[in-house]
Enzyme design. Sequence first.
Site, PDB file in Angstrom:
ATOM      1  N   ASP A 297       0.455  -1.706   0.075  1.00 48.98           N
ATOM      2  CA  ASP A 297       0.311   0.367  -0.062  1.00 48.98           C
ATOM      3  C   ASP A 297       0.569   0.944  -0.067  1.00 48.98           C
ATOM      4  O   ASP A 297       0.666   2.304   0.132  1.00 48.98           O
ATOM      5  CB  ASP A 297      -0.883  -0.056   0.997  1.00 48.98           C
ATOM      6  CG  ASP A 297      -0.269  -0.092   2.746  1.00 48.98           C
ATOM      7  OD1 ASP A 297       0.767   0.275   2.633  1.00 48.98           O
ATOM      8  OD2 ASP A 297      -0.891  -0.304   3.360  1.00 48.98           O
ATOM      9  N   SER A 298       2.436   1.105  -0.055  1.00 49.11           N
ATOM     10  CA  SER A 298       2.946   2.196  -0.279  1.00 49.11           C
ATOM     11  C   SER A 298       2.768   2.421  -1.430  1.00 49.11           C
ATOM     12  O   SER A 298       3.431   4.014  -2.046  1.00 49.11           O
ATOM     13  CB  SER A 298       4.542   1.116   0.034  1.00 49.11           C
ATOM     14  OG  SER A 298       5.130   0.638  -1.185  1.00 49.11           O
TER      15      SER A 298
ATOM     16  N   ASP B 154      -1.172  -6.214  -0.169  1.00 48.09           N
ATOM     17  CA  ASP B 154      -1.407  -5.286   1.371  1.00 48.09           C
ATOM     18  C   ASP B 154      -3.065  -5.400   1.778  1.00 48.09           C
ATOM     19  O   ASP B 154      -3.426  -5.055   0.272  1.00 48.09           O
ATOM     20  CB  ASP B 154      -0.689  -4.125   0.970  1.00 48.09           C
ATOM     21  CG  ASP B 154       0.927  -4.453   2.421  1.00 48.09           C
ATOM     22  OD1 ASP B 154       0.588  -5.193   2.910  1.00 48.09           O
ATOM     23  OD2 ASP B 154       1.018  -2.855   1.935  1.00 48.09           O
TER      24      ASP B 154
ATOM     25  N   LYS C 171      -0.966  -9.213   3.193  1.00 46.26           N
ATOM     26  CA  LYS C 171      -1.183  -8.647   4.154  1.00 46.26           C
ATOM     27  C   LYS C 171      -1.110  -8.288   5.036  1.00 46.26           C
ATOM     28  O   LYS C 171      -1.973  -7.557   4.463  1.00 46.26           O
ATOM     29  CB  LYS C 171       0.505  -8.148   3.511  1.00 46.26           C
ATOM     30  CG  LYS C 171       1.547  -7.602   4.405  1.00 46.26           C
ATOM     31  CD  LYS C 171       2.917  -7.191   4.504  1.00 46.26           C
ATOM     32  CE  LYS C 171       3.230  -6.289   3.607  1.00 46.26           C
ATOM     33  NZ  LYS C 171       2.710  -4.764   4.276  1.00 46.26           N
TER      34      LYS C 171
ATOM     35  N   GLU D  91      -1.145  -5.829   8.278  1.00 47.45           N
ATOM     36  CA  GLU D  91      -0.615  -4.966   9.819  1.00 47.45           C
ATOM     37  C   GLU D  91      -0.691  -5.987  11.140  1.00 47.45           C
ATOM     38  O   GLU D  91      -2.474  -5.245  11.806  1.00 47.45           O
ATOM     39  CB  GLU D  91       0.120  -3.677   9.804  1.00 47.45           C
ATOM     40  CG  GLU D  91       0.516  -3.529   8.419  1.00 47.45           C
ATOM     41  CD  GLU D  91       0.482  -1.789   8.323  1.00 47.45           C
ATOM     42  OE1 GLU D  91       0.384  -1.308   9.034  1.00 47.45           O
ATOM     43  OE2 GLU D  91       1.086  -1.507   7.430  1.00 47.45           O
TER      44      GLU D  91
ATOM     45  N   GLU E 103       9.952  -4.299   9.824  1.00 45.85           N
ATOM     46  CA  GLU E 103       9.928  -3.296   9.654  1.00 45.85           C
ATOM     47  C   GLU E 103      10.276  -2.043  10.853  1.00 45.85           C
ATOM     48  O   GLU E 103       9.549  -2.251  11.893  1.00 45.85           O
ATOM     49  CB  GLU E 103       8.888  -2.819   9.258  1.00 45.85           C
ATOM     50  CG  GLU E 103       8.621  -1.206   8.316  1.00 45.85           C
ATOM     51  CD  GLU E 103       8.399  -0.436   7.205  1.00 45.85           C
ATOM     52  OE1 GLU E 103       7.509  -1.246   7.038  1.00 45.85           O
ATOM     53  OE2 GLU E 103       8.390   0.724   7.003  1.00 45.85           O
TER      54      GLU E 103
HETATM   55  O1  KIV Z   1       3.348  -1.075   1.138  1.00 47.69           O
HETATM   56  C1  KIV Z   1       4.261  -1.623   1.348  1.00 47.69           C
HETATM   57  O2  KIV Z   1       5.523  -1.080   0.402  1.00 47.69           O
HETATM   58  C2  KIV Z   1       5.083  -2.533   2.034  1.00 47.69           C
HETATM   59  C3  KIV Z   1       6.831  -3.053   2.085  1.00 47.69           C
HETATM   60  C4  KIV Z   1       6.523  -3.485   4.132  1.00 47.69           C
HETATM   61  C5  KIV Z   1       6.829  -5.020   1.653  1.00 47.69           C
HETATM   62  O3  KIV Z   1       4.412  -2.414   3.460  1.00 47.69           O
END
Ligand code: KIV
Length: 264
Positions: free
Chosen positions: A43-44, A82, A112, A114, A181
Site C-alpha cells: 500500500d506504499s 497489502d 498482508k 499489519e 519493519e
Molecule cells: O507497503 C509496502 O510497501 C510494505 C513494504 C514493507 C513491503 O508494506
Amino acid sequence: MKWTVDRVCKSKGNKKISSVTAYDYTSARWVDAAGIELIIVGDSLGMTMLGYDSTIPVTLDDMIHHAKAVMRGVKSALVVADMPFLSYQAGLDEAVLNAGRLLKESGVDAVKIEGGTFRVETVRHLIANGIPVMGHIGLTPQSVRAFGGYKVQGKTEAAASQLLEDAKALAEAGIFALVLEGMPSALAGEITQAIDIPTIGIGAGPDCDGQVLVMHDLLGLYTDFTPKFVKRYAELGEAMKAAFETYRSEVEQGQFPAPEHCYK
Ligand code: KIV
C-alpha cells in the site's frame, strides 16, 4: 518453478528471500525476470504511485487495480498484496470479505496485514477461510499517526519484548512469513531465531531470513524522503529526467524524428 506460499515458508534456513514491491505490469515483469522470489503489492503505492503522504488514504479498489496489473506481468514470483487501512480492522467478517475480494479479483497468492497479538483473531479467521496471510510488525505504516511519525519501534525493553510476543503469536496463528519493519537489528535477529517461519526485513538489519525494499526507493525514482535503511541500486529518476530533456531538445531542434523513425 512458481514460488508458492509453502515454498517461501520452507525456504527458512535454506535460502535468503529477496523481495521488492511492484504496482504495475511493466515493472512486475522486470522484477519477475530478475528472479526475485517475492513481490509485494504494497500500500506504499499510496505514496509512490498516487502521491499521497501516507498509506492511510489507499482503498481496497486501489489495491485490486494495481494487484491485477502486477499479476499480468508475473510468471514465477509469489505475489502478496497489502490489505489497506480500514479494510480488515473493523470486524472479522468484513476482513474475510475484503481479503477474499482482493484474492479473487486480482489473483494474488496471499494478503498482508499489519499488527501483532491484537490481530491474531483476524489472522486465524482469514486462514480458516482459505486466505494465506503474511504478517507485518514493527514500524507499521498504517499506524503512523498513532506512532507520531515514521519512528523506529522496539527500542525499549518493554517494546522489544512486546514485538517478540507479537511475532510468536502471529506465527502460532498460522502466517507463512512476517515482515519486520523499522526495528533494531538485534531485535529482528532475536525474532528470526524465535519463530519457524521466514522473517522479511525492511530497516531491520541483516539477520532476517529475507529483505524487502520499495521499488521506487531501490531504483532512485522516489526521492521525496529516503530512509536510512534504503540502498539505491540505480538512479533511474535522474536517468529519466536526462532522457526527457534530450527528447525535448531534439524535438525542439527538429532532430527527432530522424529518417529511420519515419514510414516511406
Ligand atoms: O507497503 C509496502 O510497501 C510494505 C513494504 C514493507 C513491503 O508494506
